[in-house]
Write an enzyme that holds these catalytic residues in place. Structure first.
Site: not given
Length: 408
Positions: A209, A277, A297
């Site tokens: 979302a 990351d 992410d």
């Protein structure tokens, strides 16, 4: 292009439609209104449950590239691409009631481990990692990952035939196996061998979302003090200096308040999923310097279940401080009757794409949890519990004015 034009004519979409009213009860809006300084959503939020169902079931009314990909279109030389890029091919899908979600398609099967010779910055990104990260974040009671759900998308009907972007239309093709495929035009995966394909039309992926727009709820993107070197041989200071945290503590806002504690929460979360990351983090400006960090992410998580990258825990092991609430939750999830792998397994069964994680990845969570608790015990043995465990259990309740305000 002819097929796309005919399809739109059939739906009478050749002329602009009348603006649709915003329904106050829409799950997308209710999710946004539930954001507070404590997290993206309250515990046991009915709005989030409805939102997950809507993302799973709602009809897609448009599809497009994300804004960052649009900004970079044409800025690369496709002839220079010599290996698959780690950057994910992702699309923005829109639904009724102004709903919007980021679609990340399947690029790697669940039982495929990331090769040990891969650097983290060229690793594939995994749709199931986004789904699992949302469930783990909720189990840890962080509530900093946007609601994410798995879904089977018909790439022909729900992407090709509803997109207005001619570039996106142009990258669809039929593979020799008669599957419908598409790829990113530029700048990431410029060649058809890096495409994603349906079977022949259905493709599984994750839907996350969207947060409120930046003009309604501004956010800052801040470099992670424990950022990694994105080169083959470089090293950052924290990787060679075990006293690096002393330097960080001298810099505002890490010198006081919750920011450093929130960084350590994020490091614990990333260690559990194996995500190396985390170069930046975002936070809402409305909640000030002590606001929570968004865990966005997460698709580079859950790549290698057979390896525990302990360097991700550097903020914890170097600073030797942790929130009491975080430690209590970790200790609870280490108990046999509330074992983290069991709680995750049960939670992930709710998703349409279950099983989301393979059994080795679930068991790796238990192993990594023990490593976190071992690091905390080592800190307590060295500095004492009073200095290591920060009491955050008596914080005052946030005033109503701290809710994200949206205008229609």
């Amino acid at each position: 292009s002819r097929r796309h034009k005919l399809y739109r004519e059939e739906l009478n979409l050749t002329s602009p439609a009348a603006p649709l009213p915003l329904r106050p009860e829409a799950s997308w809006l209710q999710f946004h209104l539930g954001i507070s300084r404590d997290g993206l959503y309250p515990r046991s939020s009915p709005a989030v449950s409805r939102l997950l169902r809507d993302m799973q079931d709602s009809t897609t009314i448009s599809a497009d590239y994300s804004q960052d990909e649009k900004a970079l279109l044409g800025a690369c030389d496709c002839s220079q691409i010599v290996k698959p890029s780690g950057v994910h091919l992702k699309l923005v899908l829109r639904f009724q009631d102004f709903g919007k979600a980021m679609f990340k398609p399947m690029r790697q099967k669940r039982d495929e481990e990331t090769p040990e010779d891969f650097f983290y910055f060229v690793d594939f990104q995994r749709h199931n990692a986004e789904i699992a990260a949302f469930h783990l974040d909720r189990i840890l009671d962080f509530r900093r990952v946007p609601p994410t759900v798995g879904r089977l998308i018909n790439v022909t009907k729900e992407i090709l035939e509803v997109t207005k972007n001619e570039i996106l239309q142009s990258v669809f093709f039929i593979s020799p196996a008669s599957n419908v495929c598409f790829f990113a035009k530029c700048p990431y995966m410029c060649k058809t061998e890096y495409a994603v394909c349906g079977n022949p039309h259905l493709l599984e992926g994750s839907l996350s979302a969207f947060l409120p727009s930046l003009n309604l709820a501004p956010r800052l993107s801040i470099p992670n003090p424990w950022i990694r070197s994105y080169s083959f041989d470089g090293k950052e200071e924290w990787e060679v200096n075990p006293l690096y945290c002393n330097t960080v503590r001298e810099i505002y806002p890490y010198s006081n308040g919750n920011r450093l504690l929130n960084i350590i929460d994020m490091a614990i979360f990333d260690f559990l999923i194996g995500n190396m990351d985390r170069h930046h983090y975002e936070m809402f400006t409305k909640f000030g310097d002590d606001g929570f960090l968004l865990h966005l992410d997460n698709a580079r998580g859950f790549g290698r279940h057979s390896h525990d990258e302990t360097s991700i825990l550097a903020p914890l092991s170097q600073c030797c401080i942790i929130k009491r609430t975080t430690l209590l939750r970790l200790q609870l999830l280490a108990e046999p009757e509330y074992r983290l792998s069991d709680v995750m397994r049960e939670s992930l069964l709710q998703d349409l794409l279950a099983p989301v994680l393979t059994e080795p990845h679930l068991l790796a969570l238990d192993r990594r949890l023990q490593l976190i608790l071992k690091a905390v015990r080592k800190c307590i043995d060295t500095y004492g519990e009073v200095k290591v465990v920060a009491n955050d259990t008596t914080q005052p309740e946030a005033p109503a004015s701290d809710k994200v305000k949206l205008t229609t």
